[in-house]
Design a protein around this motif. Structure first.
Motif, PDB file in Angstrom:
ATOM      1  N   LEU A   1      56.420 -22.071  -7.853  1.00 41.93           N
ATOM      2  CA  LEU A   1      55.806 -22.929  -6.837  1.00 41.93           C
ATOM      3  C   LEU A   1      54.359 -22.552  -6.571  1.00 41.93           C
ATOM      4  N   VAL A   2      53.590 -23.568  -6.210  1.00 43.21           N
ATOM      5  CA  VAL A   2      52.270 -23.368  -5.619  1.00 43.21           C
ATOM      6  C   VAL A   2      52.310 -24.084  -4.271  1.00 43.21           C
ATOM      7  N   VAL A   3      51.658 -23.518  -3.281  1.00 40.80           N
ATOM      8  CA  VAL A   3      51.834 -23.978  -1.906  1.00 40.80           C
ATOM      9  C   VAL A   3      50.493 -24.029  -1.181  1.00 40.80           C
ATOM     10  N   ALA A   4      50.370 -24.996  -0.283  1.00 39.73           N
ATOM     11  CA  ALA A   4      49.219 -25.076   0.621  1.00 39.73           C
ATOM     12  C   ALA A   4      49.746 -25.226   2.040  1.00 39.73           C
ATOM     13  N   VAL A   5      49.044 -24.622   2.985  1.00 41.59           N
ATOM     14  CA  VAL A   5      49.497 -24.603   4.371  1.00 41.59           C
ATOM     15  C   VAL A   5      48.429 -25.210   5.276  1.00 41.59           C
ATOM     16  N   GLY A   6      48.856 -26.136   6.141  1.00 42.75           N
ATOM     17  CA  GLY A   6      47.973 -26.728   7.126  1.00 42.75           C
ATOM     18  C   GLY A   6      48.384 -26.334   8.525  1.00 42.75           C
ATOM     19  N   LYS A   7      47.822 -27.019   9.526  1.00 39.60           N
ATOM     20  CA  LYS A   7      48.145 -26.705  10.912  1.00 39.60           C
ATOM     21  C   LYS A   7      49.558 -27.127  11.283  1.00 39.60           C
ATOM     22  N   ARG A   8      50.047 -28.237  10.712  1.00 39.07           N
ATOM     23  CA  ARG A   8      51.350 -28.774  11.095  1.00 39.07           C
ATOM     24  C   ARG A   8      52.311 -28.856   9.921  1.00 39.07           C
ATOM     25  N   THR A   9      51.836 -28.631   8.717  1.00 34.44           N
ATOM     26  CA  THR A   9      52.686 -28.819   7.542  1.00 34.44           C
ATOM     27  C   THR A   9      52.522 -27.685   6.543  1.00 34.44           C
ATOM     28  N   ILE A  10      53.505 -27.564   5.676  1.00 33.01           N
ATOM     29  CA  ILE A  10      53.424 -26.718   4.492  1.00 33.01           C
ATOM     30  C   ILE A  10      53.892 -27.570   3.324  1.00 33.01           C
ATOM     31  N   VAL A  11      53.083 -27.626   2.258  1.00 39.01           N
ATOM     32  CA  VAL A  11      53.399 -28.488   1.118  1.00 39.01           C
ATOM     33  C   VAL A  11      53.461 -27.642  -0.145  1.00 39.01           C
ATOM     34  N   GLY A  12      54.417 -27.948  -0.988  1.00 42.38           N
ATOM     35  CA  GLY A  12      54.587 -27.185  -2.207  1.00 42.38           C
ATOM     36  C   GLY A  12      54.950 -28.068  -3.379  1.00 42.38           C
TER      37      GLY A  12
ATOM     38  N   ASP B   1      46.931 -29.691  -8.922  1.00 43.08           N
ATOM     39  CA  ASP B   1      45.756 -30.473  -8.523  1.00 43.08           C
ATOM     40  C   ASP B   1      46.071 -31.504  -7.435  1.00 43.08           C
ATOM     41  N   ARG B   2      47.348 -31.789  -7.198  1.00 46.40           N
ATOM     42  CA  ARG B   2      47.723 -32.776  -6.188  1.00 46.40           C
ATOM     43  C   ARG B   2      47.884 -32.170  -4.793  1.00 46.40           C
ATOM     44  N   LEU B   3      47.888 -30.863  -4.718  1.00 48.21           N
ATOM     45  CA  LEU B   3      48.136 -30.203  -3.442  1.00 48.21           C
ATOM     46  C   LEU B   3      47.099 -30.526  -2.361  1.00 48.21           C
ATOM     47  N   PRO B   4      45.801 -30.461  -2.652  1.00 44.47           N
ATOM     48  CA  PRO B   4      44.832 -30.732  -1.571  1.00 44.47           C
ATOM     49  C   PRO B   4      45.000 -32.115  -0.954  1.00 44.47           C
ATOM     50  N   GLY B   5      45.155 -33.148  -1.794  1.00 42.71           N
ATOM     51  CA  GLY B   5      45.349 -34.495  -1.276  1.00 42.71           C
ATOM     52  C   GLY B   5      46.659 -34.641  -0.529  1.00 42.71           C
ATOM     53  N   LEU B   6      47.701 -34.003  -1.049  1.00 43.29           N
ATOM     54  CA  LEU B   6      49.008 -34.071  -0.391  1.00 43.29           C
ATOM     55  C   LEU B   6      48.951 -33.412   0.981  1.00 43.29           C
TER      56      LEU B   6
ATOM     57  N   LYS C   1      46.330 -33.019   2.949  1.00 44.35           N
ATOM     58  CA  LYS C   1      45.542 -33.847   3.863  1.00 44.35           C
ATOM     59  C   LYS C   1      46.366 -35.011   4.399  1.00 44.35           C
ATOM     60  N   ARG C   2      47.087 -35.673   3.503  1.00 49.82           N
ATOM     61  CA  ARG C   2      47.902 -36.816   3.926  1.00 49.82           C
ATOM     62  C   ARG C   2      49.090 -36.379   4.772  1.00 49.82           C
ATOM     63  N   ALA C   3      49.673 -35.234   4.433  1.00 50.05           N
ATOM     64  CA  ALA C   3      50.801 -34.722   5.207  1.00 50.05           C
ATOM     65  C   ALA C   3      50.374 -34.383   6.629  1.00 50.05           C
ATOM     66  N   GLU C   4      49.198 -33.804   6.787  1.00 50.27           N
ATOM     67  CA  GLU C   4      48.709 -33.473   8.129  1.00 50.27           C
ATOM     68  C   GLU C   4      48.521 -34.738   8.963  1.00 50.27           C
ATOM     69  N   ALA C   5      48.016 -35.799   8.340  1.00 51.07           N
ATOM     70  CA  ALA C   5      47.841 -37.063   9.062  1.00 51.07           C
ATOM     71  C   ALA C   5      49.194 -37.660   9.433  1.00 51.07           C
ATOM     72  N   ALA C   6      50.154 -37.596   8.496  1.00 53.32           N
ATOM     73  CA  ALA C   6      51.487 -38.141   8.762  1.00 53.32           C
ATOM     74  C   ALA C   6      52.193 -37.366   9.867  1.00 53.32           C
ATOM     75  N   ALA C   7      51.943 -36.066   9.950  1.00 55.83           N
ATOM     76  CA  ALA C   7      52.595 -35.243  10.974  1.00 55.83           C
ATOM     77  C   ALA C   7      52.203 -35.695  12.374  1.00 55.83           C
ATOM     78  N   LYS C   8      50.963 -36.117  12.546  1.00 54.33           N
ATOM     79  CA  LYS C   8      50.524 -36.593  13.864  1.00 54.33           C
ATOM     80  C   LYS C   8      51.310 -37.826  14.285  1.00 54.33           C
ATOM     81  N   VAL C   9      51.632 -38.690  13.327  1.00 55.83           N
ATOM     82  CA  VAL C   9      52.442 -39.875  13.628  1.00 55.83           C
ATOM     83  C   VAL C   9      53.889 -39.467  13.896  1.00 55.83           C
ATOM     84  N   ALA C  10      54.427 -38.620  13.037  1.00 51.54           N
ATOM     85  CA  ALA C  10      55.834 -38.221  13.150  1.00 51.54           C
ATOM     86  C   ALA C  10      56.122 -37.505  14.455  1.00 51.54           C
TER      87      ALA C  10
END
Length: 415
Positions: A177-188, A195-200, A202-211
């Motif tokens: 696994l490769v993983v990136a961590v944001g304020k509200r999410t962790i994506v792997g 190469d898809r992690l940075p975009g994922l 960013k979008r996950a952090e935005a989706a978390a605000k809605v969720a």
């Protein structure tokens, strides 16, 4: 004073006399403690030694000590353990505890024991509610037992509607696994899709605000966990048993957590990825800790998530409107309880079912507001009360009438 003398004489013996008397008279031998079965005693002692090894391994993992993590195991499984160690460290493991789940049982070879071990783990947040994981292991006993085999977790059925089903093989058990961590999410994901992690993220952090706005009971999730699966991982992670029309899902992993998995085609359309993230993270926010509901609540669960996915867009802009129109005008019997698509349904039929659920929940939200609809979801999905029991209490309308109004609205909405 006379009363005190009477009490002393009637109920006590002078201390000196008591001591002499005790010394002179033999006391009965203490009753022998029940003898423990020798096999059970041996198993208990093995379990204690294995527990000590599990504690050493846990401490090594949390300290980032790979050598110490491997030290409890036979060299034959070091390669697999190195992968697990790397995956757990990538996921920012902050808690890892292993305890025997019952007593070990003798294996085929002398000195070898099988043992079910329950692990509890947290990622990123040091004080999160841990998720449990049950796996089977094989050990060779000794002063310091050696781990010979660590099996992958497997799916377990829900028992009697009251025991949480185990999700099945987890990503870090079988994949690098490769993983990136944001304020509200962790994506792997796997290294192939690094190469898809940075975009994922960013979008996950935005989706978390809605969720976060779809929590119906308690606090928002500590952190949303999201995994992107390639074709191989899609068939392997969490049991891999998904319908042909499935594109993503949220799976209960215990401790109040739901892992979100995005399918291989998620990145084909960035707009679709955003919708899917909002949908699945809304599941993680709104679903109860235990999966107790039955299929009759599917429309409410998925309709709420579809509403999150739409994120305030008009019905005219709903991506699934055409299949929904075909579904509602087709063979649908008008019952919300029957919206769950069959496993072998076509993609178009499944989209139509989801669309009908979305329109039903949207109707309730527009008519009664978020607070009452969330209370309805909690009552039906979390507290297992049927709609006819709670409709008047929450909405002030009998469910039969409200259900009929909802079905009529669905048919008008797709005209």
């Amino acid at each position: 004073m006379p009363v005190v003398v009477v009490l002393l004489l009637a109920g006590a013996v002078p201390a000196a006399l008591l001591l002499v008397h005790d010394a002179d008279v033999e006391t009965p031998a203490e009753a022998a403690a029940p003898t423990e079965n020798p096999t059970t005693l041996a198993a208990r002692q093995v379990a204690e030694r294995i527990t000590a090894q599990l504690e050493r391994q846990s401490a090594a993992l949390l300290a980032g000590d790979r050598t110490g993590f491997l030290a409890v195991a036979d060299r034959k499984i070091h390669s697999e353990l190195r992968r697990r160690f790397a995956g757990l460290r990538e996921l920012r493991v902050t808690r890892w505890e292993g305890r025997p789940n019952g007593l070990p049982t003798p294996a085929g070879n002398a000195g070898e024991w099988r043992l079910s071990v329950e692990f509890h783990y947290c990622f990123v947040e040091p004080d999160c509610r841990p998720s449990p994981l049950l796996v089977n292991t094989l050990w060779r006993d000794g002063t310091d037992p050696r781990l010979l085999k660590l099996e992958k977790s497997t799916s377990t059925p829900q028992v009697g509607g009251r025991v949480r089903a185990q999700a099945g093989t987890l990503p870090w058990e079988v994949s690098k696994l490769v993983v990136a961590v944001g304020k509200r999410t962790i994506v792997g994901t796997t290294p192939a899709y690094r190469d898809r992690l940075p975009g994922l993220l960013k979008r996950a952090e935005a989706a978390a605000k809605v969720a976060d706005g779809y929590v119906v009971d308690g606090a928002v999730p500590e952190r949303y966990r999201i995994f992107y699966a390639g074709p191989k991982e899609w068939k392997r992670w969490y049991g891999g048993d998904q319908p042909e029309w499935g594109a993503g899902y949220a799976v209960n992993v215990g401790g109040g957590h739901h892992d979100v998995v995005l399918g291989p085609d998620s990145f084909n359309d960035s707009g679709y990825l955003d919708v899917m993230l909002r949908h699945e993270l809304a599941h993680a926010a709104s679903l109860p800790e235990n999966d107790y509901w039955d299929n009759s609540a599917w429309w409410l669960i998925e309709g709420l998530a579809e509403h999150a996915g739409a994120d305030g867009a008009s019905v005219a802009r709903y991506d699934g409107l055409i299949p929904t129109r075909k579904f509602v005008k087709g063979d649908w019997n008008g019952k919300l309880d029957d919206l769950l698509p069959a496993e072998d349904a076509s993609t178009e039929e499944a989209i139509g079912s989801y669309g009908a659920a979305y329109l039903a929940v949207r109707y309730l939200l527009n008519r009664f507001g978020e607070q009452k609809v969330h209370a309805f979801v909690k009552a039906v999905v979390h507290d297992l009360r049927v709609p006819r029991q709670v409709s008047e209490e929450i909405f002030g309308k009998p469910w039969a009438k409200l259900h009929a109004d909802c079905a009529k609205h669905l048919r008008r909405a797709v005209e």
